[in-house]
Design a protein around this motif. Structure first.
Motif, short mmCIF file in Angstrom:
data_model
loop_
_atom_site.label_atom_id
_atom_site.label_comp_id
_atom_site.label_asym_id
_atom_site.label_seq_id
_atom_site.Cartn_x
_atom_site.Cartn_y
_atom_site.Cartn_z
N UNK A 1 0.84 -1.21 0.00
CA UNK A 1 0.00 0.00 0.00
C UNK A 1 0.86 1.24 0.00
N UNK A 2 0.32 2.32 -0.58
CA UNK A 2 1.06 3.58 -0.68
C UNK A 2 0.70 4.55 0.43
N UNK A 3 -0.49 4.41 1.01
CA UNK A 3 -0.95 5.28 2.10
C UNK A 3 -1.31 4.40 3.27
N UNK A 4 -0.82 4.76 4.46
CA UNK A 4 -1.08 3.93 5.64
C UNK A 4 -0.98 4.77 6.89
N UNK A 5 -1.64 4.31 7.94
CA UNK A 5 -1.48 4.94 9.24
C UNK A 5 -0.21 4.37 9.88
N UNK A 6 0.26 5.05 10.93
CA UNK A 6 1.43 4.55 11.63
C UNK A 6 1.15 3.17 12.21
#
Length: 185
Positions: free
Chosen positions: A149-154
């Motif tokens: 994935x390119x966008x993620x939460x910490x």
């Protein structure tokens, strides 16, 4: 070594192990600082402007950690085989004995067309520079690059890198900071 210098040459750059990433931070500071705090032994303390340009050489493509977002370092490869001893003897002899030799080199350089050169442009992403960037990636950098994935939460990133344990948490924070992310402690 930067005080009142215009040119600084470091003939063999090679930093191994964990020190590679600490050295990267120190070198980046040297490249970007415009002022130098002087604290010479038995001398006067003060601040000097830095005008030095750095020339670093290495025989190792992993000799220096270059961050992916770097705009300052130009990496060039010189792949020519060394010439025979007679070539170098003649060159050094010209430098020592022929006063016009340096003038000839100066004239040659003055004739070069540099009208398209932009000193303010970012350094080019040469194939060597890209190889050096890849060689300088930490284990965590490589793991982050492999994530699907390119966008993620910490929290998602932390779960994806759980196998690294507590050291992995610190490495994850460091890798994210290196990418420009603001990570709260």
């Amino acid at each position: 070594f930067l005080n009142r210098k215009l040119w600084v040459s470091i003939p063999e750059v090679r930093v191994d192990g964990k020190e590679r990433f600490r050295a990267d931070d120190r070198i980046r500071d040297i490249f970007t600082d415009k002022r130098l705090l002087l604290n010479e032994k038995y001398g006067k303390q003060g601040v000097e402007h830095v005008y030095a340009r750095m020339f670093l050489a290495t025989n190792h493509f992993d000799g220096l950690v270059i961050p992916r977002e770097d705009r300052r370092i130009v990496a060039m490869e010189v792949a020519h085989e060394p010439k025979g001893q007679a070539y170098y003897d003649r060159l050094y002899d010209l430098l020592k004995r022929d006063d016009s030799f340096i003038d000839d080199v100066w004239w040659f350089l003055k004739q070069r067309d540099i009208s398209q050169f932009n000193a303010w442009a970012p350094a080019p992403k040469t194939p060597l520079k890209l190889a050096m960037i890849d060689a300088g990636m930490s284990d965590m950098d490589e793991r982050l690059a492999e994530l699907p994935f390119k966008v993620a939460t910490f929290d998602q990133l932390e779960r994806a890198t759980l196998a690294y344990g507590e050291k992995g948490r610190a490495a994850l924070r460091a890798a994210l900071r290196d990418r420009g992310a603001r990570v709260e402690p």
